[in-house]
Scaffold this active site. Sequence first.
Site, PDB file in Angstrom:
ATOM      1  NE  ARG A 150      -4.002  -2.078   2.005  1.00 13.70           N
ATOM      2  CZ  ARG A 150      -3.872  -3.195   2.702  1.00 13.70           C
ATOM      3  NH1 ARG A 150      -2.893  -3.319   3.554  1.00 13.70           N
ATOM      4  NH2 ARG A 150      -4.725  -4.175   2.528  1.00 13.70           N
ATOM      5  CE  LYS A 206       5.213  16.747 -15.495  1.00 19.62           C
ATOM      6  NZ  LYS A 206       5.318  15.476 -16.152  1.00 19.62           N
ATOM      7  NE  ARG A 235       0.487  16.202 -14.402  1.00 16.69           N
ATOM      8  CZ  ARG A 235       1.127  15.509 -13.484  1.00 16.69           C
ATOM      9  NH1 ARG A 235       0.773  15.582 -12.232  1.00 16.69           N
ATOM     10  NH2 ARG A 235       2.139  14.715 -13.821  1.00 16.69           N
ATOM     11  CG  HIS A 273       1.443  14.635 -25.509  1.00 20.02           C
ATOM     12  ND1 HIS A 273       2.170  15.808 -25.605  1.00 20.02           N
ATOM     13  CD2 HIS A 273       2.212  13.798 -24.760  1.00 20.02           C
ATOM     14  CE1 HIS A 273       3.297  15.685 -24.936  1.00 20.02           C
ATOM     15  NE2 HIS A 273       3.352  14.475 -24.423  1.00 20.02           N
ATOM     16  CG  HIS A 325      -0.930   9.617 -27.658  1.00 22.54           C
ATOM     17  ND1 HIS A 325      -1.584  10.213 -26.607  1.00 22.54           N
ATOM     18  CD2 HIS A 325       0.301   9.307 -27.192  1.00 22.54           C
ATOM     19  CE1 HIS A 325      -0.794  10.263 -25.559  1.00 22.54           C
ATOM     20  NE2 HIS A 325       0.367   9.718 -25.889  1.00 22.54           N
TER      21      HIS A 325
HETATM   22  P1  NAD Z   1      12.903   4.829 -22.218  1.00 20.71           P
HETATM   23  O1  NAD Z   1      12.735   4.733 -20.777  1.00 20.71           O
HETATM   24  O2  NAD Z   1      12.434   3.681 -23.034  1.00 20.71           O
HETATM   25  O3  NAD Z   1      14.426   5.146 -22.547  1.00 20.71           O
HETATM   26  C1  NAD Z   1      14.822   5.313 -23.881  1.00 20.71           C
HETATM   27  C2  NAD Z   1      16.018   4.436 -24.224  1.00 20.71           C
HETATM   28  O4  NAD Z   1      17.197   4.994 -23.655  1.00 20.71           O
HETATM   29  C3  NAD Z   1      15.932   3.025 -23.694  1.00 20.71           C
HETATM   30  O5  NAD Z   1      16.421   2.159 -24.689  1.00 20.71           O
HETATM   31  C4  NAD Z   1      16.860   3.031 -22.482  1.00 20.71           C
HETATM   32  O6  NAD Z   1      17.404   1.770 -22.206  1.00 20.71           O
HETATM   33  C5  NAD Z   1      17.920   4.010 -22.926  1.00 20.71           C
HETATM   34  N1  NAD Z   1      18.637   4.728 -21.888  1.00 20.71           N
HETATM   35  C6  NAD Z   1      18.150   5.266 -20.754  1.00 20.71           C
HETATM   36  N2  NAD Z   1      19.072   6.014 -20.157  1.00 20.71           N
HETATM   37  C7  NAD Z   1      20.181   5.936 -20.910  1.00 20.71           C
HETATM   38  C8  NAD Z   1      21.461   6.519 -20.820  1.00 20.71           C
HETATM   39  N3  NAD Z   1      21.771   7.385 -19.852  1.00 20.71           N
HETATM   40  N4  NAD Z   1      22.382   6.187 -21.758  1.00 20.71           N
HETATM   41  C9  NAD Z   1      22.049   5.360 -22.786  1.00 20.71           C
HETATM   42  N5  NAD Z   1      20.844   4.818 -22.951  1.00 20.71           N
HETATM   43  C10 NAD Z   1      19.915   5.109 -22.019  1.00 20.71           C
HETATM   44  O7  NAD Z   1      12.152   6.117 -22.806  1.00 20.71           O
HETATM   45  P2  NAD Z   1      11.982   7.616 -22.291  1.00 20.71           P
HETATM   46  O8  NAD Z   1      11.925   8.446 -23.517  1.00 20.71           O
HETATM   47  O9  NAD Z   1      12.940   7.952 -21.216  1.00 20.71           O
HETATM   48  O10 NAD Z   1      10.546   7.574 -21.632  1.00 20.71           O
HETATM   49  C11 NAD Z   1       9.410   7.210 -22.366  1.00 20.71           C
HETATM   50  C12 NAD Z   1       8.414   6.594 -21.412  1.00 20.71           C
HETATM   51  O11 NAD Z   1       8.094   7.581 -20.426  1.00 20.71           O
HETATM   52  C13 NAD Z   1       7.116   6.199 -22.073  1.00 20.71           C
HETATM   53  O12 NAD Z   1       6.682   4.987 -21.512  1.00 20.71           O
HETATM   54  C14 NAD Z   1       6.156   7.318 -21.691  1.00 20.71           C
HETATM   55  O13 NAD Z   1       4.816   6.890 -21.601  1.00 20.71           O
HETATM   56  C15 NAD Z   1       6.679   7.687 -20.328  1.00 20.71           C
HETATM   57  N6  NAD Z   1       6.388   9.078 -19.945  1.00 20.71           N
HETATM   58  C16 NAD Z   1       5.829   9.267 -18.728  1.00 20.71           C
HETATM   59  C17 NAD Z   1       5.562  10.552 -18.306  1.00 20.71           C
HETATM   60  C18 NAD Z   1       5.019  10.762 -16.933  1.00 20.71           C
HETATM   61  O14 NAD Z   1       4.599  11.873 -16.621  1.00 20.71           O
HETATM   62  N7  NAD Z   1       5.030   9.750 -16.091  1.00 20.71           N
HETATM   63  C19 NAD Z   1       5.865  11.648 -19.112  1.00 20.71           C
HETATM   64  C20 NAD Z   1       6.471  11.411 -20.359  1.00 20.71           C
HETATM   65  C21 NAD Z   1       6.733  10.114 -20.764  1.00 20.71           C
HETATM   66  N1  GLY Z   2       3.584  14.289 -19.104  1.00 20.77           N
HETATM   67  C1  GLY Z   2       2.346  14.930 -18.794  1.00 20.77           C
HETATM   68  C2  GLY Z   2       2.092  15.065 -17.340  1.00 20.77           C
HETATM   69  O1  GLY Z   2       2.915  14.742 -16.521  1.00 20.77           O
HETATM   70  O2  GLY Z   2       1.054  15.504 -16.978  1.00 20.77           O
END
Ligand code: NAD
Ligand code: GLY
Length: 361
Positions: A118, A224, A239, A246, A250
């Site tokens: 939790r 942010k 937000r 997006h 998407h």
């Molecule tokens: P990711 O986590 O897949 O990382 C991208 C690639 O970079 C991967 O292959 C990873 O292994 C590699 N990598 C990571 N750090 C590295 C480094 N320092 N050196 C070399 N390689 C490295 O992708 P991302 O773009 O970081 O994140 C995308 C994800 O985040 C999606 O799932 C998306 O939905 C999510 N997201 C969430 C939010 C949120 O508010 N929670 C906002 C934006 C995106």
């Molecule tokens: N990436 C959009 C949000 O955090 O609201």
Amino acid sequence: MIQFEVQLGTRAYPIYIGAGLLGEPRTLKQHIRGNHVFILSNERVAPLYLESVCRALEPKHILHLALAEGEDTKSLQTLEQVYTCLLENRCGRDTTVVALGGGVIGDIAGFAAATYLRGVDFIQIPTTLVAQVDSSVGGKTGVNHALGKNMIGAFYQPQCVIADLECLHTLPDRELRAGLAEIIKYGLIRDAEFFAWLEDNVERLLARDVDALTHAVHRSCRNKAEVVAEDELEISGARAMLNLGHTFGHAIETGLGYGQWLHGEAVACGMLMAARMSTRLGWLSEEACERTRALLQRAQLPLTLPETLQAETLLEHMARDKKVRAGQLHLVLLKDIGQAVLTGEFPASTLKDTLQEFCGS
Ligand code: NAD
Ligand code: GLY
């Protein structure tokens, strides 16, 4: 080192930004209450950065799990694997979950922390530019479902975010550029001065100049953090502005098939589509729209769609978006650079014309 707070009352937390923070024990350790730490990373990030983090945590008891790379990992099956690892190792409520990786790892680790027993403490150590400027801040956590991306999740804020800019040196160019799209987004939706700074400095960012990256990550996280402090649970609409580009993006990702374009690439093209649509509506000047296109182009982001993608297909995907309310699609559009609006007040024909402009049919 830069330090500032995401102001969320009892859930407030600091963001630390700087070069070489991973190997620096004080910053990390002050946010760990118990003796047990569970680090979640992946097969690419662990060999690069796990040792530094473990050293900084000594003499805490550390458990580590490295997941496979990629968006497919962000699943309920992976979550089960994480819970099993935590349970088999008898991790109690005094465990802190540390996310070491990009947005995929941060989202899974955050949701695991929100739900295990939790809720246990959670720390974000983002290693991609996308994660440093977006996903690690604000507490959106979760996994994908076969029927939709990010459909299972929770708002769960971390204890702190530690963004070490040195991690960006090992990031592939394409991933860096995807992060630039999210950075440009803050300029477009609410920070015209930052947008102008980006126009002057985008080449320095592409060249990974540390001072330029520090400024860009800092300014993005501040933007942010302010939005999240105003509308943590995405209720008031503030937000939702973070979703500029997006809904178009998407639709592009779904239309092309996930994995063809990175999310940041699709968002970049989506932001230009939003700008073009805003100009068609007479809300955004031609000049501001051209500045948007020029900056995204200089950031080397893709702005034209493959010919195989049809306007009708994009429209169908957009109609299924989360932002459809009472049958009416809502989009984040622009009144000016630095001024976004969330609206459903536009003729369907303007959206269709915009899509056709990009698709050619
Ligand atoms: P990711 O986590 O897949 O990382 C991208 C690639 O970079 C991967 O292959 C990873 O292994 C590699 N990598 C990571 N750090 C590295 C480094 N320092 N050196 C070399 N390689 C490295 O992708 P991302 O773009 O970081 O994140 C995308 C994800 O985040 C999606 O799932 C998306 O939905 C999510 N997201 C969430 C939010 C949120 O508010 N929670 C906002 C934006 C995106
Ligand atoms: N990436 C959009 C949000 O955090 O609201």
